[in-house]
Design an enzyme around this catalytic site. Structure first.
Site, PDB file in Angstrom:
ATOM      1  N   CYS A   1       6.128  27.721 -40.877  1.00 44.74           N
ATOM      2  CA  CYS A   1       5.549  26.460 -41.336  1.00 44.74           C
ATOM      3  C   CYS A   1       4.104  26.331 -40.867  1.00 44.74           C
ATOM      4  O   CYS A   1       3.212  25.983 -41.646  1.00 44.74           O
ATOM      5  CB  CYS A   1       6.388  25.298 -40.820  1.00 44.74           C
ATOM      6  SG  CYS A   1       5.835  23.681 -41.403  1.00 44.74           S
TER       7      CYS A   1
ATOM      8  N   CYS B   1      13.626  21.050 -38.618  1.00 43.38           N
ATOM      9  CA  CYS B   1      13.510  19.798 -39.368  1.00 43.38           C
ATOM     10  C   CYS B   1      14.376  19.750 -40.615  1.00 43.38           C
ATOM     11  O   CYS B   1      14.914  18.690 -40.961  1.00 43.38           O
ATOM     12  CB  CYS B   1      12.049  19.534 -39.725  1.00 43.38           C
ATOM     13  SG  CYS B   1      11.318  20.745 -40.869  1.00 43.38           S
TER      14      CYS B   1
END
Length: 395
Positions: free
Chosen positions: A129, A225
Protein backbone atom coordinates in the site's frame (compact mmCIF):
# COMPACT_ATOMS: atom_id res chain seq x y z
CA UNK A 1 10.16 16.17 25.39
CA UNK A 2 11.39 17.74 28.61
CA UNK A 3 9.75 17.25 31.99
CA UNK A 4 8.36 20.77 31.62
CA UNK A 5 6.47 19.93 28.46
CA UNK A 6 5.35 16.57 29.81
CA UNK A 7 3.79 18.30 32.81
CA UNK A 8 2.33 21.12 30.73
CA UNK A 9 -0.05 20.12 27.92
CA UNK A 10 0.13 23.51 26.21
CA UNK A 11 3.92 23.48 26.28
CA UNK A 12 3.86 19.94 24.89
CA UNK A 13 1.60 21.04 22.02
CA UNK A 14 3.82 24.04 21.29
CA UNK A 15 6.89 21.81 21.26
CA UNK A 16 5.15 19.40 18.90
CA UNK A 17 4.36 22.27 16.53
CA UNK A 18 8.02 23.28 16.53
CA UNK A 19 9.03 19.66 15.91
CA UNK A 20 6.62 19.50 12.96
CA UNK A 21 8.02 22.74 11.56
CA UNK A 22 11.55 21.34 11.81
CA UNK A 23 10.49 18.05 10.20
CA UNK A 24 8.90 19.83 7.23
CA UNK A 25 11.75 22.30 6.78
CA UNK A 26 9.81 24.62 4.47
CA UNK A 27 8.99 28.31 4.95
CA UNK A 28 5.65 29.26 6.50
CA UNK A 29 2.90 29.48 3.91
CA UNK A 30 4.22 26.61 1.81
CA UNK A 31 1.52 24.22 0.66
CA UNK A 32 1.70 20.77 2.26
CA UNK A 33 -0.74 17.94 1.57
CA UNK A 34 -1.56 15.92 4.68
CA UNK A 35 -2.63 12.31 4.14
CA UNK A 36 -5.61 11.90 6.49
CA UNK A 37 -6.80 8.36 7.24
CA UNK A 38 -9.21 9.37 9.99
CA UNK A 39 -6.93 8.10 12.76
CA UNK A 40 -5.16 9.92 15.57
CA UNK A 41 -1.72 10.09 13.95
CA UNK A 42 -2.70 11.57 10.60
CA UNK A 43 -5.16 13.99 12.21
CA UNK A 44 -2.53 15.30 14.64
CA UNK A 45 -0.12 15.63 11.72
CA UNK A 46 -2.56 17.85 9.81
CA UNK A 47 -3.33 19.91 12.92
CA UNK A 48 0.34 20.49 13.75
CA UNK A 49 1.09 21.58 10.19
CA UNK A 50 -1.78 24.06 10.26
CA UNK A 51 -0.57 25.43 13.62
CA UNK A 52 2.93 25.72 12.16
CA UNK A 53 1.64 28.13 9.52
CA UNK A 54 1.56 25.91 6.44
CA UNK A 55 -1.08 25.97 3.73
CA UNK A 56 -2.45 22.52 4.53
CA UNK A 57 -4.70 20.47 2.27
CA UNK A 58 -6.12 17.25 3.70
CA UNK A 59 -6.56 14.27 1.38
CA UNK A 60 -8.25 11.00 2.29
CA UNK A 61 -8.19 7.93 0.07
CA UNK A 62 -11.28 5.74 -0.05
CA UNK A 63 -9.60 2.37 -0.39
CA UNK A 64 -11.95 -0.40 0.62
CA UNK A 65 -15.37 -1.24 2.01
CA UNK A 66 -15.52 -3.71 4.89
CA UNK A 67 -19.18 -4.30 4.09
CA UNK A 68 -18.22 -5.55 0.64
CA UNK A 69 -15.28 -7.50 2.03
CA UNK A 70 -17.44 -9.63 4.30
CA UNK A 71 -20.68 -9.29 2.31
CA UNK A 72 -22.44 -7.80 5.29
CA UNK A 73 -24.36 -4.52 5.19
CA UNK A 74 -23.60 -1.81 7.69
CA UNK A 75 -19.99 -2.87 8.26
CA UNK A 76 -18.18 -0.13 6.38
CA UNK A 77 -15.44 0.86 8.83
CA UNK A 78 -13.70 2.68 6.00
CA UNK A 79 -16.76 4.96 5.76
CA UNK A 80 -16.44 5.87 9.45
CA UNK A 81 -12.77 6.70 8.99
CA UNK A 82 -13.59 8.99 6.07
CA UNK A 83 -16.24 10.70 8.19
CA UNK A 84 -13.72 11.18 11.01
CA UNK A 85 -11.16 12.66 8.60
CA UNK A 86 -13.69 15.07 7.12
CA UNK A 87 -14.87 16.16 10.57
CA UNK A 88 -11.28 16.67 11.72
CA UNK A 89 -10.43 18.77 8.65
CA UNK A 90 -13.43 21.01 9.35
CA UNK A 91 -12.34 21.44 12.97
CA UNK A 92 -8.75 22.24 11.95
CA UNK A 93 -10.00 24.65 9.28
CA UNK A 94 -8.37 23.15 6.20
CA UNK A 95 -9.78 22.05 2.84
CA UNK A 96 -10.33 18.32 2.53
CA UNK A 97 -10.73 16.00 -0.44
CA UNK A 98 -11.79 12.36 -0.62
CA UNK A 99 -10.43 10.42 -3.60
CA UNK A 100 -11.92 7.11 -4.73
CA UNK A 101 -8.99 4.72 -5.03
CA UNK A 102 -10.91 1.50 -4.44
CA UNK A 103 -10.13 -0.02 -7.83
CA UNK A 104 -6.41 0.84 -7.60
CA UNK A 105 -6.20 -0.48 -4.05
CA UNK A 106 -8.00 -3.67 -4.97
CA UNK A 107 -5.62 -4.40 -7.83
CA UNK A 108 -2.34 -3.27 -6.27
CA UNK A 109 -2.91 -4.50 -2.73
CA UNK A 110 -5.88 -6.83 -2.18
CA UNK A 111 -5.47 -8.92 -5.36
CA UNK A 112 -1.71 -9.08 -4.80
CA UNK A 113 -2.35 -10.20 -1.21
CA UNK A 114 -4.55 -13.10 -2.34
CA UNK A 115 -2.20 -14.15 -5.14
CA UNK A 116 0.80 -14.17 -2.79
CA UNK A 117 -0.92 -16.69 -0.51
CA UNK A 118 -1.72 -18.85 -3.53
CA UNK A 119 2.01 -18.91 -4.30
CA UNK A 120 2.74 -20.15 -0.78
CA UNK A 121 4.09 -16.76 0.35
CA UNK A 122 3.31 -14.67 3.42
CA UNK A 123 2.53 -11.22 2.01
CA UNK A 124 2.86 -7.88 3.73
CA UNK A 125 0.11 -5.66 2.27
CA UNK A 126 1.01 -2.55 4.30
CA UNK A 127 4.28 -2.32 2.37
CA UNK A 128 2.45 -2.75 -0.94
CA UNK A 129 0.00 0.00 0.00
CA UNK A 130 2.78 2.44 0.90
CA UNK A 131 4.76 1.42 -2.17
CA UNK A 132 1.92 1.91 -4.64
CA UNK A 133 -1.25 3.74 -3.70
CA UNK A 134 0.13 6.05 -1.00
CA UNK A 135 3.68 6.93 -1.99
CA UNK A 136 3.16 6.74 -5.74
CA UNK A 137 -0.41 7.75 -6.56
CA UNK A 138 -1.06 10.06 -3.62
CA UNK A 139 2.31 11.71 -4.08
CA UNK A 140 1.32 12.54 -7.67
CA UNK A 141 -1.95 14.01 -6.40
CA UNK A 142 -0.04 16.20 -3.95
CA UNK A 143 2.12 17.56 -6.76
CA UNK A 144 -0.99 18.19 -8.89
CA UNK A 145 -2.38 20.25 -6.00
CA UNK A 146 0.71 22.45 -6.06
CA UNK A 147 2.15 21.11 -2.82
CA UNK A 148 5.81 21.28 -1.94
CA UNK A 149 5.57 18.23 0.32
CA UNK A 150 3.34 15.31 1.33
CA UNK A 151 3.13 14.70 5.08
CA UNK A 152 1.96 11.48 6.70
CA UNK A 153 1.47 10.25 10.26
CA UNK A 154 4.00 7.44 9.98
CA UNK A 155 6.43 6.92 12.84
CA UNK A 156 9.73 7.31 11.00
CA UNK A 157 12.17 10.18 10.70
CA UNK A 158 13.60 11.95 7.70
CA UNK A 159 17.11 13.29 8.17
CA UNK A 160 17.69 16.09 5.67
CA UNK A 161 21.41 16.40 6.44
CA UNK A 162 24.02 15.33 3.90
CA UNK A 163 23.72 15.15 0.15
CA UNK A 164 20.18 13.80 0.24
CA UNK A 165 17.58 12.90 2.88
CA UNK A 166 18.00 9.68 4.84
CA UNK A 167 15.22 7.48 6.21
CA UNK A 168 15.61 6.83 9.94
CA UNK A 169 13.82 4.75 12.56
CA UNK A 170 11.34 6.55 14.81
CA UNK A 171 12.51 8.00 18.11
CA UNK A 172 9.97 5.75 19.86
CA UNK A 173 11.13 2.17 19.10
CA UNK A 174 7.75 0.75 20.13
CA UNK A 175 6.04 2.67 17.32
CA UNK A 176 8.74 2.53 14.65
CA UNK A 177 7.27 1.84 11.18
CA UNK A 178 10.49 1.84 9.16
CA UNK A 179 10.02 -1.85 8.30
CA UNK A 180 6.88 -0.97 6.34
CA UNK A 181 8.52 1.93 4.49
CA UNK A 182 11.70 0.29 3.20
CA UNK A 183 10.45 0.60 -0.41
CA UNK A 184 10.35 4.41 -0.21
CA UNK A 185 12.64 5.64 -2.97
CA UNK A 186 15.12 8.48 -2.71
CA UNK A 187 12.99 10.59 -5.05
CA UNK A 188 9.91 10.01 -2.90
CA UNK A 189 11.85 10.79 0.27
CA UNK A 190 12.76 14.18 -1.20
CA UNK A 191 9.04 15.04 -1.20
CA UNK A 192 7.81 13.23 1.93
CA UNK A 193 7.69 14.53 5.50
CA UNK A 194 7.03 12.67 8.78
CA UNK A 195 6.20 15.20 11.53
CA UNK A 196 5.54 12.55 14.23
CA UNK A 197 8.79 10.63 13.88
CA UNK A 198 10.40 12.25 16.90
CA UNK A 199 7.40 11.85 19.25
CA UNK A 200 6.17 8.94 21.40
CA UNK A 201 2.58 7.84 20.75
CA UNK A 202 1.52 8.83 24.27
CA UNK A 203 2.64 12.39 23.55
CA UNK A 204 0.73 12.43 20.26
CA UNK A 205 -2.49 11.55 22.08
CA UNK A 206 -1.80 14.24 24.69
CA UNK A 207 -1.29 16.77 21.93
CA UNK A 208 -4.51 15.64 20.23
CA UNK A 209 -6.41 16.26 23.45
CA UNK A 210 -4.76 19.64 23.99
CA UNK A 211 -5.67 20.69 20.45
CA UNK A 212 -9.28 19.66 21.08
CA UNK A 213 -9.38 16.97 18.40
CA UNK A 214 -12.36 14.64 18.70
CA UNK A 215 -10.30 11.59 17.74
CA UNK A 216 -7.86 11.93 20.67
CA UNK A 217 -9.14 8.70 22.25
CA UNK A 218 -9.85 6.79 19.01
CA UNK A 219 -8.33 3.27 19.23
CA UNK A 220 -5.48 2.33 16.91
CA UNK A 221 -6.20 -0.11 14.11
CA UNK A 222 -4.73 -3.52 14.96
CA UNK A 223 -5.44 -5.62 11.86
CA UNK A 224 -4.83 -5.35 8.13
CA UNK A 225 -7.34 -2.68 7.12
CA UNK A 226 -9.24 -4.71 4.51
CA UNK A 227 -9.27 -7.98 6.50
CA UNK A 228 -12.43 -8.17 8.63
CA UNK A 229 -11.74 -9.15 12.24
CA UNK A 230 -8.28 -10.46 11.31
CA UNK A 231 -9.65 -13.42 9.30
CA UNK A 232 -7.54 -13.12 6.16
CA UNK A 233 -8.88 -16.39 4.75
CA UNK A 234 -12.30 -14.73 4.38
CA UNK A 235 -10.84 -12.37 1.80
CA UNK A 236 -8.78 -15.02 0.01
CA UNK A 237 -11.64 -17.52 -0.19
CA UNK A 238 -13.87 -14.90 -1.77
CA UNK A 239 -11.29 -13.74 -4.31
CA UNK A 240 -9.46 -17.02 -4.98
CA UNK A 241 -11.72 -19.89 -3.87
CA UNK A 242 -9.43 -22.52 -5.43
CA UNK A 243 -6.89 -21.65 -2.71
CA UNK A 244 -8.98 -23.83 -0.39
CA UNK A 245 -8.30 -26.99 -2.41
CA UNK A 246 -7.07 -29.76 -0.08
CA UNK A 247 -3.64 -31.37 -0.20
CA UNK A 248 -1.09 -33.30 1.82
CA UNK A 249 0.82 -32.35 4.93
CA UNK A 250 4.23 -33.89 4.30
CA UNK A 251 7.19 -34.34 6.62
CA UNK A 252 10.59 -33.26 5.33
CA UNK A 253 11.58 -36.95 5.23
CA UNK A 254 8.80 -37.68 2.74
CA UNK A 255 6.14 -39.14 5.05
CA UNK A 256 2.57 -38.03 4.40
CA UNK A 257 1.22 -37.11 7.82
CA UNK A 258 -2.24 -35.86 6.99
CA UNK A 259 -4.41 -33.58 4.87
CA UNK A 260 -4.97 -29.84 4.86
CA UNK A 261 -7.81 -27.63 3.63
CA UNK A 262 -5.78 -25.27 1.47
CA UNK A 263 -2.22 -23.91 1.38
CA UNK A 264 -3.56 -20.41 2.03
CA UNK A 265 -4.27 -21.46 5.63
CA UNK A 266 -0.56 -21.84 6.45
CA UNK A 267 2.50 -19.66 6.93
CA UNK A 268 6.17 -20.43 7.52
CA UNK A 269 6.91 -21.12 11.19
CA UNK A 270 3.31 -22.06 12.03
CA UNK A 271 2.88 -24.75 14.67
CA UNK A 272 -0.74 -24.55 15.72
CA UNK A 273 -3.52 -26.01 13.62
CA UNK A 274 -1.50 -28.68 11.84
CA UNK A 275 -3.62 -31.49 13.31
CA UNK A 276 -0.85 -34.08 12.99
CA UNK A 277 0.71 -36.00 15.85
CA UNK A 278 4.08 -37.73 15.53
CA UNK A 279 5.45 -37.33 19.05
CA UNK A 280 7.57 -34.25 18.31
CA UNK A 281 6.76 -30.55 17.78
CA UNK A 282 6.40 -29.81 14.07
CA UNK A 283 6.46 -26.49 12.24
CA UNK A 284 5.63 -25.40 8.71
CA UNK A 285 9.04 -25.12 7.03
CA UNK A 286 8.00 -24.79 3.39
CA UNK A 287 4.87 -24.48 1.24
CA UNK A 288 4.80 -26.06 -2.22
CA UNK A 289 1.78 -24.32 -3.71
CA UNK A 290 2.04 -26.05 -7.10
CA UNK A 291 1.91 -29.50 -5.49
CA UNK A 292 -0.56 -28.27 -2.82
CA UNK A 293 1.79 -29.57 -0.13
CA UNK A 294 2.51 -28.14 3.30
CA UNK A 295 5.96 -29.37 4.35
CA UNK A 296 6.62 -29.68 8.08
CA UNK A 297 9.68 -30.46 10.17
CA UNK A 298 11.49 -29.77 13.45
CA UNK A 299 12.19 -26.27 14.65
CA UNK A 300 15.84 -26.35 13.59
CA UNK A 301 14.65 -26.74 9.99
CA UNK A 302 13.43 -23.14 10.18
CA UNK A 303 16.96 -21.83 10.66
CA UNK A 304 18.10 -19.87 7.61
CA UNK A 305 21.67 -19.16 6.51
CA UNK A 306 20.81 -16.78 3.67
CA UNK A 307 17.94 -15.42 1.61
CA UNK A 308 17.45 -13.95 -1.86
CA UNK A 309 15.53 -10.78 -2.63
CA UNK A 310 13.43 -9.25 -5.39
CA UNK A 311 11.99 -5.75 -5.94
CA UNK A 312 14.87 -4.25 -4.02
CA UNK A 313 15.21 -0.61 -3.00
CA UNK A 314 18.44 1.09 -1.99
CA UNK A 315 18.91 4.26 0.09
CA UNK A 316 22.59 3.86 0.98
CA UNK A 317 25.72 5.46 -0.46
CA UNK A 318 26.48 2.71 -2.98
CA UNK A 319 25.36 3.35 -6.54
CA UNK A 320 22.70 0.60 -6.38
CA UNK A 321 21.56 -2.43 -4.43
CA UNK A 322 23.57 -4.64 -6.78
CA UNK A 323 26.66 -2.51 -6.24
CA UNK A 324 26.26 -2.90 -2.48
CA UNK A 325 26.01 -6.68 -3.00
CA UNK A 326 29.21 -6.65 -5.03
CA UNK A 327 30.89 -4.74 -2.20
CA UNK A 328 29.63 -7.34 0.34
CA UNK A 329 28.23 -4.43 2.34
CA UNK A 330 27.68 -5.28 6.05
CA UNK A 331 24.06 -4.79 7.12
CA UNK A 332 21.61 -5.34 9.93
CA UNK A 333 18.74 -7.36 8.47
CA UNK A 334 15.18 -7.42 9.80
CA UNK A 335 13.02 -10.26 8.44
CA UNK A 336 9.82 -9.56 10.36
CA UNK A 337 8.28 -6.36 11.69
CA UNK A 338 8.30 -7.85 15.19
CA UNK A 339 11.95 -8.98 15.08
CA UNK A 340 15.04 -6.95 15.82
CA UNK A 341 17.64 -6.63 13.03
CA UNK A 342 20.51 -9.13 13.04
CA UNK A 343 24.00 -8.94 11.55
CA UNK A 344 24.60 -10.03 7.99
CA UNK A 345 26.25 -9.14 4.73
CA UNK A 346 24.97 -8.47 1.22
CA UNK A 347 26.03 -10.70 -1.64
CA UNK A 348 24.61 -12.93 -4.35
CA UNK A 349 23.02 -16.40 -4.32
CA UNK A 350 21.98 -18.14 -7.53
CA UNK A 351 22.69 -14.87 -9.31
CA UNK A 352 20.17 -12.95 -7.19
CA UNK A 353 20.76 -10.23 -4.58
CA UNK A 354 21.08 -11.94 -1.21
CA UNK A 355 21.61 -11.44 2.50
CA UNK A 356 23.94 -13.88 4.26
CA UNK A 357 23.45 -14.00 8.03
CA UNK A 358 26.32 -14.14 10.50
CA UNK A 359 24.27 -16.55 12.61
CA UNK A 360 21.27 -18.59 11.40
CA UNK A 361 17.99 -16.66 11.52
CA UNK A 362 14.62 -18.30 12.29
CA UNK A 363 11.21 -17.92 10.72
CA UNK A 364 12.22 -16.35 7.41
CA UNK A 365 9.22 -16.47 5.07
CA UNK A 366 9.06 -15.82 1.31
CA UNK A 367 6.83 -12.84 0.60
CA UNK A 368 7.84 -10.97 3.73
CA UNK A 369 10.20 -8.00 3.59
CA UNK A 370 13.85 -8.05 4.59
CA UNK A 371 14.67 -4.52 5.67
CA UNK A 372 18.26 -3.41 5.99
CA UNK A 373 19.84 -0.99 8.46
CA UNK A 374 23.37 0.38 8.71
CA UNK A 375 25.58 -1.35 11.34
CA UNK A 376 27.51 1.89 11.82
CA UNK A 377 24.22 3.77 12.38
CA UNK A 378 21.47 1.27 13.35
CA UNK A 379 18.80 3.96 13.16
CA UNK A 380 19.35 4.42 9.43
CA UNK A 381 17.37 2.47 6.83
CA UNK A 382 19.47 1.31 3.89
CA UNK A 383 16.59 -0.23 1.94
CA UNK A 384 15.55 -3.83 1.47
CA UNK A 385 13.48 -6.15 -0.67
CA UNK A 386 10.91 -8.93 -0.70
CA UNK A 387 12.13 -12.39 0.27
CA UNK A 388 12.09 -14.89 -2.61
CA UNK A 389 13.98 -17.97 -1.40
CA UNK A 390 15.81 -19.14 1.68
CA UNK A 391 18.92 -21.21 2.14
CA UNK A 392 18.65 -23.67 5.03
CA UNK A 393 21.33 -23.48 7.69
CA UNK A 394 21.36 -27.23 8.30
CA UNK A 395 20.56 -30.38 6.35
Amino acid sequence: MTLTTLDNPKAAADAAVEAARAAVGLPAGARVVAAMSGGVDSTVTAALLARAGYDVVGVTLQLYDHGAAIEKKGACCAGQDIHDARTAAEAIGIPHYVLDYESRFRQAVIEDFADAYLRGETPIPCVRCNQTVKFRDLLDVARDLGAEALATGHYVRRDAGGNRPRLMRAADPTRDQSYFLFATTGEQLDFLRFPLGGLPKSEVRRVAAELGLAIADKPDSQDICFVPEGRYTTVIDRLRPHGAEPGDIVHMDGRVLGRHKGVTRYTIGQRRGLNVAVGEPLFVVRIDADARQVIVGPREALLTAALTLKETNWLGESASFEAACEEARPVLARVRSTREPVAGRLGFAEGQPAVVFEAPEEGVAPGQACVLYAPEDPERVLGGGFIVRTVAAYG
